[in-house]
Each structure stands twice: as C-alpha cells, then as structure tokens.
Design an enzyme around this catalytic site. Structure first.
Site, PDB file in Angstrom:
ATOM      1  N   LEU A  62       0.834  -1.218   0.000  1.00 43.08           N
ATOM      2  CA  LEU A  62       0.000   0.000   0.000  1.00 43.08           C
ATOM      3  C   LEU A  62       0.860   1.257   0.000  1.00 43.08           C
ATOM      4  CD1 LEU A  62      -3.135  -0.481   2.266  1.00 43.08           C
ATOM      5  CD2 LEU A  62      -2.899  -0.783  -0.177  1.00 43.08           C
ATOM      6  N   GLN A  86      -1.660  -1.590   8.803  1.00 41.31           N
ATOM      7  CA  GLN A  86      -0.967  -1.851  10.068  1.00 41.31           C
ATOM      8  C   GLN A  86      -2.121  -1.840  11.052  1.00 41.31           C
ATOM      9  OE1 GLN A  86       0.014  -2.480  13.170  1.00 41.31           O
ATOM     10  NE2 GLN A  86       0.005  -0.277  13.589  1.00 41.31           N
ATOM     11  N   TYR A  98       4.389   5.421  10.370  1.00 41.90           N
ATOM     12  CA  TYR A  98       4.227   4.269   9.477  1.00 41.90           C
ATOM     13  C   TYR A  98       2.742   3.892   9.379  1.00 41.90           C
ATOM     14  CZ  TYR A  98       4.363  -0.447   7.681  1.00 41.90           C
ATOM     15  OH  TYR A  98       4.115  -1.573   6.938  1.00 41.90           O
ATOM     16  N   SER A 132     -13.308   0.723  10.934  1.00 33.47           N
ATOM     17  CA  SER A 132     -13.196   0.020  12.218  1.00 33.47           C
ATOM     18  C   SER A 132     -13.962   0.717  13.336  1.00 33.47           C
ATOM     19  CB  SER A 132     -11.708  -0.036  12.605  1.00 33.47           C
ATOM     20  OG  SER A 132     -11.562  -0.392  13.950  1.00 33.47           O
ATOM     21  N   GLU A 134     -12.805   1.126  16.079  1.00 30.79           N
ATOM     22  CA  GLU A 134     -11.819   1.956  16.778  1.00 30.79           C
ATOM     23  C   GLU A 134     -12.020   3.440  16.451  1.00 30.79           C
ATOM     24  OE1 GLU A 134      -8.919   1.648  18.974  1.00 30.79           O
ATOM     25  OE2 GLU A 134     -10.208  -0.026  19.500  1.00 30.79           O
ATOM     26  N   TYR A 156      -3.804   4.504  15.134  1.00 33.30           N
ATOM     27  CA  TYR A 156      -4.533   3.576  14.263  1.00 33.30           C
ATOM     28  C   TYR A 156      -5.965   4.080  14.023  1.00 33.30           C
ATOM     29  CZ  TYR A 156      -7.300  -0.526  12.936  1.00 33.30           C
ATOM     30  OH  TYR A 156      -8.185  -1.385  12.307  1.00 33.30           O
TER      31      TYR A 156
HETATM   32  P1  NAP Z   1      -4.461  -8.569   9.975  1.00 34.53           P
HETATM   33  O1  NAP Z   1      -4.662 -10.025  10.251  1.00 34.53           O
HETATM   34  O2  NAP Z   1      -3.508  -7.794  10.774  1.00 34.53           O
HETATM   35  O3  NAP Z   1      -4.054  -8.448   8.422  1.00 34.53           O
HETATM   36  C1  NAP Z   1      -3.536  -7.251   7.893  1.00 34.53           C
HETATM   37  C2  NAP Z   1      -3.125  -7.514   6.469  1.00 34.53           C
HETATM   38  O4  NAP Z   1      -2.573  -6.301   5.913  1.00 34.53           O
HETATM   39  C3  NAP Z   1      -2.017  -8.584   6.296  1.00 34.53           C
HETATM   40  O5  NAP Z   1      -2.265  -9.329   5.141  1.00 34.53           O
HETATM   41  C4  NAP Z   1      -0.763  -7.746   6.139  1.00 34.53           C
HETATM   42  O6  NAP Z   1       0.273  -8.401   5.440  1.00 34.53           O
HETATM   43  C5  NAP Z   1      -1.328  -6.612   5.284  1.00 34.53           C
HETATM   44  N1  NAP Z   1      -0.473  -5.420   5.250  1.00 34.53           N
HETATM   45  C6  NAP Z   1       0.065  -4.746   6.299  1.00 34.53           C
HETATM   46  N2  NAP Z   1       0.784  -3.704   5.852  1.00 34.53           N
HETATM   47  C7  NAP Z   1       0.716  -3.719   4.496  1.00 34.53           C
HETATM   48  C8  NAP Z   1       1.252  -2.918   3.474  1.00 34.53           C
HETATM   49  N3  NAP Z   1       2.063  -1.887   3.747  1.00 34.53           N
HETATM   50  N4  NAP Z   1       0.955  -3.221   2.183  1.00 34.53           N
HETATM   51  C9  NAP Z   1       0.187  -4.286   1.889  1.00 34.53           C
HETATM   52  N5  NAP Z   1      -0.338  -5.106   2.820  1.00 34.53           N
HETATM   53  C10 NAP Z   1      -0.089  -4.820   4.113  1.00 34.53           C
HETATM   54  O7  NAP Z   1      -5.852  -7.799  10.034  1.00 34.53           O
HETATM   55  P2  NAP Z   1      -7.352  -8.374   9.998  1.00 34.53           P
HETATM   56  O8  NAP Z   1      -7.792  -8.671  11.384  1.00 34.53           O
HETATM   57  O9  NAP Z   1      -7.462  -9.401   8.947  1.00 34.53           O
HETATM   58  O10 NAP Z   1      -8.151  -7.062   9.552  1.00 34.53           O
HETATM   59  C11 NAP Z   1      -8.375  -6.756   8.187  1.00 34.53           C
HETATM   60  C12 NAP Z   1      -8.656  -5.270   8.045  1.00 34.53           C
HETATM   61  O11 NAP Z   1      -9.806  -4.922   8.804  1.00 34.53           O
HETATM   62  C13 NAP Z   1      -7.537  -4.354   8.529  1.00 34.53           C
HETATM   63  O12 NAP Z   1      -7.549  -3.210   7.721  1.00 34.53           O
HETATM   64  C14 NAP Z   1      -7.980  -3.994   9.950  1.00 34.53           C
HETATM   65  O13 NAP Z   1      -7.412  -2.760  10.314  1.00 34.53           O
HETATM   66  C15 NAP Z   1      -9.481  -3.922   9.762  1.00 34.53           C
HETATM   67  N6  NAP Z   1     -10.303  -4.220  10.927  1.00 34.53           N
HETATM   68  C16 NAP Z   1     -10.079  -5.346  11.648  1.00 34.53           C
HETATM   69  C17 NAP Z   1     -10.926  -5.647  12.720  1.00 34.53           C
HETATM   70  C18 NAP Z   1     -10.749  -6.910  13.512  1.00 34.53           C
HETATM   71  O14 NAP Z   1     -11.311  -6.984  14.611  1.00 34.53           O
HETATM   72  N7  NAP Z   1     -10.060  -7.912  13.002  1.00 34.53           N
HETATM   73  C19 NAP Z   1     -11.995  -4.783  13.035  1.00 34.53           C
HETATM   74  C20 NAP Z   1     -12.188  -3.657  12.246  1.00 34.53           C
HETATM   75  C21 NAP Z   1     -11.349  -3.380  11.185  1.00 34.53           C
HETATM   76  P3  NAP Z   1       1.342  -9.340   6.218  1.00 34.53           P
HETATM   77  O15 NAP Z   1       0.665 -10.684   6.371  1.00 34.53           O
HETATM   78  O16 NAP Z   1       2.478  -9.352   5.277  1.00 34.53           O
HETATM   79  O17 NAP Z   1       1.625  -8.692   7.536  1.00 34.53           O
HETATM   80  O1  F7E Z   2      -7.289  -5.336  22.366  1.00 38.23           O
HETATM   81  C1  F7E Z   2      -7.000  -4.988  26.010  1.00 38.23           C
HETATM   82  C2  F7E Z   2      -6.612  -3.793  25.179  1.00 38.23           C
HETATM   83  O2  F7E Z   2      -5.483  -5.674  20.692  1.00 38.23           O
HETATM   84  C3  F7E Z   2      -8.583  -5.422  22.912  1.00 38.23           C
HETATM   85  C4  F7E Z   2      -7.880  -4.698  15.978  1.00 38.23           C
HETATM   86  O3  F7E Z   2      -8.304  -5.764  15.166  1.00 38.23           O
HETATM   87  O4  F7E Z   2     -10.056  -4.440  16.950  1.00 38.23           O
HETATM   88  C5  F7E Z   2      -8.703  -4.681  17.253  1.00 38.23           C
HETATM   89  O5  F7E Z   2      -8.191  -3.670  18.104  1.00 38.23           O
HETATM   90  C6  F7E Z   2      -8.584  -4.870  24.330  1.00 38.23           C
HETATM   91  C7  F7E Z   2      -7.912  -3.506  24.463  1.00 38.23           C
HETATM   92  O6  F7E Z   2      -7.877  -5.303  19.942  1.00 38.23           O
HETATM   93  C8  F7E Z   2      -3.986  -6.959  26.475  1.00 38.23           C
HETATM   94  O7  F7E Z   2      -6.128  -2.726  25.998  1.00 38.23           O
HETATM   95  C9  F7E Z   2      -5.575  -6.175  27.722  1.00 38.23           C
HETATM   96  O8  F7E Z   2      -8.717  -2.678  25.256  1.00 38.23           O
HETATM   97  O9  F7E Z   2      -7.286  -7.429  20.935  1.00 38.23           O
HETATM   98  P1  F7E Z   2      -6.903  -6.004  20.962  1.00 38.23           P
HETATM   99  P2  F7E Z   2      -8.287  -3.772  19.703  1.00 38.23           P
HETATM  100  O10 F7E Z   2      -7.297  -2.836  20.257  1.00 38.23           O
HETATM  101  O11 F7E Z   2      -9.695  -3.636  20.149  1.00 38.23           O
HETATM  102  C10 F7E Z   2     -10.322  -3.199  16.278  1.00 38.23           C
HETATM  103  C11 F7E Z   2     -11.808  -3.123  16.005  1.00 38.23           C
HETATM  104  C12 F7E Z   2      -9.475  -3.008  15.079  1.00 38.23           C
HETATM  105  O12 F7E Z   2      -9.884  -2.380  14.104  1.00 38.23           O
HETATM  106  C13 F7E Z   2      -8.049  -3.385  15.209  1.00 38.23           C
HETATM  107  O13 F7E Z   2      -7.460  -3.565  13.906  1.00 38.23           O
HETATM  108  O14 F7E Z   2      -7.816  -5.760  25.138  1.00 38.23           O
HETATM  109  N1  F7E Z   2      -5.858  -5.812  26.440  1.00 38.23           N
HETATM  110  N2  F7E Z   2      -4.438  -6.870  27.777  1.00 38.23           N
HETATM  111  C14 F7E Z   2      -4.897  -6.282  25.642  1.00 38.23           C
HETATM  112  N3  F7E Z   2      -4.730  -6.206  24.301  1.00 38.23           N
HETATM  113  C15 F7E Z   2      -3.640  -6.830  23.759  1.00 38.23           C
HETATM  114  N4  F7E Z   2      -3.468  -6.790  22.419  1.00 38.23           N
HETATM  115  N5  F7E Z   2      -2.723  -7.470  24.560  1.00 38.23           N
HETATM  116  C16 F7E Z   2      -2.832  -7.566  25.927  1.00 38.23           C
HETATM  117  O15 F7E Z   2      -2.014  -8.163  26.613  1.00 38.23           O
END
Ligand code: NAP
Ligand code: F7E
Length: 343
Positions: A62, A86, A98, A132, A134, A156
């Site tokens: 990207l 990211q 980044y 998201s 977030e 983020y």
């Molecule tokens: P993920 O497992 O962290 O996957 C992120 C993907 O982005 C990976 O394939 C990663 O490649 C790729 N990527 C990172 N930097 C890049 C770059 N510079 N250029 C091209 N590709 C890049 O995330 P996910 O949980 O599947 O989430 C998918 C999307 O939904 C993300 O945009 C995330 O922010 C968003 N989102 C996630 C959640 C959730 O709860 N999971 C909720 C709301 C929104 P590598 O494998 O090489 O690292």
């Molecule tokens: O944290 C707490 C932390 O990192 C959830 C991403 O997919 O969802 C994700 O973001 C909660 C937070 O997810 C630890 O402080 C406690 O309150 O699993 P998480 P996130 O930050 O909600 C949103 C929707 C996205 O879009 C994002 O891409 O858990 N927490 N102890 C911890 N979290 C982590 N990671 N590690 C700990 O040890």
C-alpha cells in the site's frame, strides 16, 4: 462472465476468510502480498498450492502507488477489497507515522489508482474499505451506529477515520461505488497472536498442557463486541452487491470484558483464570478505548446480514483449535527430548 476480485491484506485473518468465500461464490480471486523474508502465507496455503491454485498472488504494497496502479491494470478486477493495514492498535503508538502512511494514505493511493483506471477504461470497479469500530474510540453514545460521531483514541483509529472519510469523499466526488464496513472486533483461530483473544486462547491451552506458567495481560476491564471473522466477511461481500454504495456497522450487539474472555477460556479448559493471569502494565495503552458495542440493525435490514456464531461458540472454536496446536507442540517436545536422551 466470471467476476474478478482483488483483495489487499489477503495474508491476514479477514483476507484468508474472504478469499475462501469469494472462491466458493465462483470469483477469480487475486491477492496482494508484501515481500518478506519468510513466506507469510500460512493462512492461505490451502488456496495457493496444488495443481490449480485457487488464489492468485501478486507482490505489492500500500506504500507503492505505482505498483497498485499497474496491478489494477493487469488484474482488471470488478471488485477491490481493501483489508491491508498496520492493524495493531498498541503498535500504532510505537509506529504512528508508518501507521498513517499505510493505514491512512495507503487507502488514498488505492482509491487514486482505481479512479485513474476507471477513467481510462470506463469500467466500474466496486470498492470496499475496512473501517473500524476503533474510530468511535472514546464513545459519545452507546451502542454505536453509522451516525455516531467518531472520537479515535490511537494513531490507528485516527488513520482509519482518514481512510473512512476519504472513501466517502471519493464516492461523493467521483461517483465511485465505494462502501465502508465499520466492523467491530472479530476473531477466529486465524487471529494474530498478539491480539488479546488469541493471546488468551494460546496461553490458556499451553498452560493446560504445562508448556507455560503465566499469562501477562494489560487492562482486563476493557469491553468489546466480539464476533467471528468468518461471519463478518460475508457482510463485506454483501455491501458490494448493493446497487447503491453505503456504510454499515457490523457487530453482534453483545458486550464482554477481557476478564470475561479469560474466565470463559480458562473455564472451558477446567481452569480458573485467577490462578494464571497476571497484570503487566507494559500492555496498557497511552489512551484506552474502554467500551465498544455496535448496533448493526442497518446491516440486518438492508443487507440481510446477521452474525451466526455466538460468543460461547467463538471461544470454544478458538480454544479447541489452540489446544490442538499445543498438543502438537507437546508431542514434538517429547519426541525431541527422547531423541536427545537416546543420542
Ligand atoms: P491482519 O490479520 O492484521 O491483516 C492485515 C493484512 O494487511 C495482512 O495481510 C498484512 O500483510 C497486510 N499489510 C500490512 N501492511 C501492508 C502494506 N504496507 N501493504 C500491503 N499489505 C499490508 O488484520 P485483519 O484482522 O485481517 O483485519 C483486516 C482489516 O480490517 C484491517 O484493515 C484492519 O485494520 C481492519 N479491521 C479489523 C478488525 C478486527 O477486529 N479484526 C476490526 C475492524 C477493522 P502481512 O501478512 O504481510 O503482515
Ligand atoms: O485489544 C486490552 C486492550 O489488541 C482489545 C484490531 O483488530 O479491533 C482490534 O483492536 C482490548 C484492548 O484489539 C492486552 O487494551 C488487555 O482494550 O485485541 P486487541 P483492539 O485494540 O480492540 C479493532 C476493532 C481493530 O480495528 C483493530 O485492527 O484488550 N488488552 N491486555 C490487551 N490487548 C492486547 N493486544 N494485549 C494484551 O495483553
């Protein structure tokens, strides 16, 4: 005619589930992968190997707008799903610039490429942006819906707000068929191991088998609306099948704390989380999101989408998967130890 889709972030959790769904629907599916010194394709190996790979991978990033443009001209997709980012909230505090470049400006680069290719060829490319929950951050109302104002609490979250609004802006300015899915946390056995749910299920299963003693976590009181990733990618596809592009909240409308997740996970294994979990302030965030709870009535009424997997079923699925992983690790350890004693 067979439809073609391009997925950025195809090596990630959601990308892998979405690729499976689109292949099952008969799409020709292409994915963008980053170059790295290791394969990084664990989640999609079943789709890329064999006599006839079902998923076609292309190197790209990207951060590289020219590469994105070239790729769009080569693949000629009907639909583009922008899942790359990211995506780690805690890491975004360590790498804010980044994160902005990839998670915010990366979306702009992709939209610019789509606009150019669409202008040149006259072919419409439908676009999905991974927005998201977030973005709601320090929430101003509960539950959060499409009209709830954003108040992001991390680099983020701020980057996702930029991507969300630039997608809306391109839809309104250039008549792009561009939709944003505002997805609340969604998890699975393919979830990255540094997100809290997977960190808990990995550690609890290893503790159960004596491979680890303690689990160190940060804020146990944070509350989230956790769904299953496999259900959520269906909503992404549905958004791009609508005549008119729009934005939708995708959530379960159920709230649990990190503590609840621990209790449920350790309980599933016959353990008490209080005996094994310790707090390490290193996992606290400079600014926390205390509570996220989504209202996805719009997705239900307009897309016909609703979550199919309950919280209990999600936890059980993740624990069972990780117990299997831990058992394999244990067998390997025993074999290596027996071998070195014999040697
Ligand atoms: P993920 O497992 O962290 O996957 C992120 C993907 O982005 C990976 O394939 C990663 O490649 C790729 N990527 C990172 N930097 C890049 C770059 N510079 N250029 C091209 N590709 C890049 O995330 P996910 O949980 O599947 O989430 C998918 C999307 O939904 C993300 O945009 C995330 O922010 C968003 N989102 C996630 C959640 C959730 O709860 N999971 C909720 C709301 C929104 P590598 O494998 O090489 O690292
Ligand atoms: O944290 C707490 C932390 O990192 C959830 C991403 O997919 O969802 C994700 O973001 C909660 C937070 O997810 C630890 O402080 C406690 O309150 O699993 P998480 P996130 O930050 O909600 C949103 C929707 C996205 O879009 C994002 O891409 O858990 N927490 N102890 C911890 N979290 C982590 N990671 N590690 C700990 O040890």
């Amino acid at each position: 005619m067979q439809r073609r889709a391009l997925i950025t972030g195809v090596t990630g959790q959601d990308g892998s589930y979405l690729a499976e769904v689109l292949i099952a629907k008969g799409y020709e599916v292409h994915g963008l992968r980053r170059r790295s010194s290791t394969f990084g394709t664990e989640r999609i190996e079943h789709l890329i190997f064999g006599d006839e790979p079902q998923l076609h991978l292309h190197y790209g990033d990207l951060a590289d707008g020219n590469g994105l443009m070239r790729l769009l001209r080569e693949v000629e997709p009907h639909e583009v799903y922008n899942l790359a980012a990211q995506s780690h909230v805690r890491v975004s505090f360590d790498q804010p610039t980044y994160t902005a470049d990839v998670t915010a400006v990366g979306t702009l680069r992709l939209l610019e490429a789509i606009r150019d290719v669409q202008d040149d060829t006259g072919r419409q490319i439908r676009f999905y942006q991974a927005s998201s929950s977030e973005m709601f951050g320090k929430v101003v109302e509960t539950p959060q819906k499409e009209t709830t104002p954003f108040y992001p609490r991390s680099p983020y979250g701020v980057a996702k707000v930029y991507s969300h609004w630039i997608t809306v802006n391109y839809r309104e300015s250039y008549d792009l068929h561009a939709s944003c899915g505002i997805l609340f946390n969604h998890e699975s056995p393919r979830r990255g191991e540094t997100f809290v749910t997977r960190k808990i299920t990995r550690a609890a299963t290893r503790i159960k088998l004596g491979l680890q003693d303690k689990l160190y976590l940060g804020n146990l009181d944070a509350k989230r609306d956790w769904g299953f990733a496999g259900d959520y990618v269906e909503a992404m596809w549905l958004m791009l099948q609508q005549e008119t592009p729009d934005d939708y909240v995708v959530a379960t409308n159920e709230l649990y704390s990190v503590r609840d997740f621990c209790e449920k996970t350790f309980g599933h294994l016959g353990l008490n989380y209080e005996d094994h979990v310790e707090i390490d302030p290193r996992y606290y965030r400079p600014a926390e999101v205390d509570l996220l709870l989504g209202d996805s009535i719009k997705a239900y009424t307009q897309l016909g989408w609703k979550p199919r997997t309950s919280f209990d079923a999600l936890v059980a699925m993740m624990v069972d998967h990780d117990l299997d992983l831990a058992q394999r690790e244990q067998v390997l350890k025993t074999t290596v130890s027996a071998y070195s004693k014999a040697a």
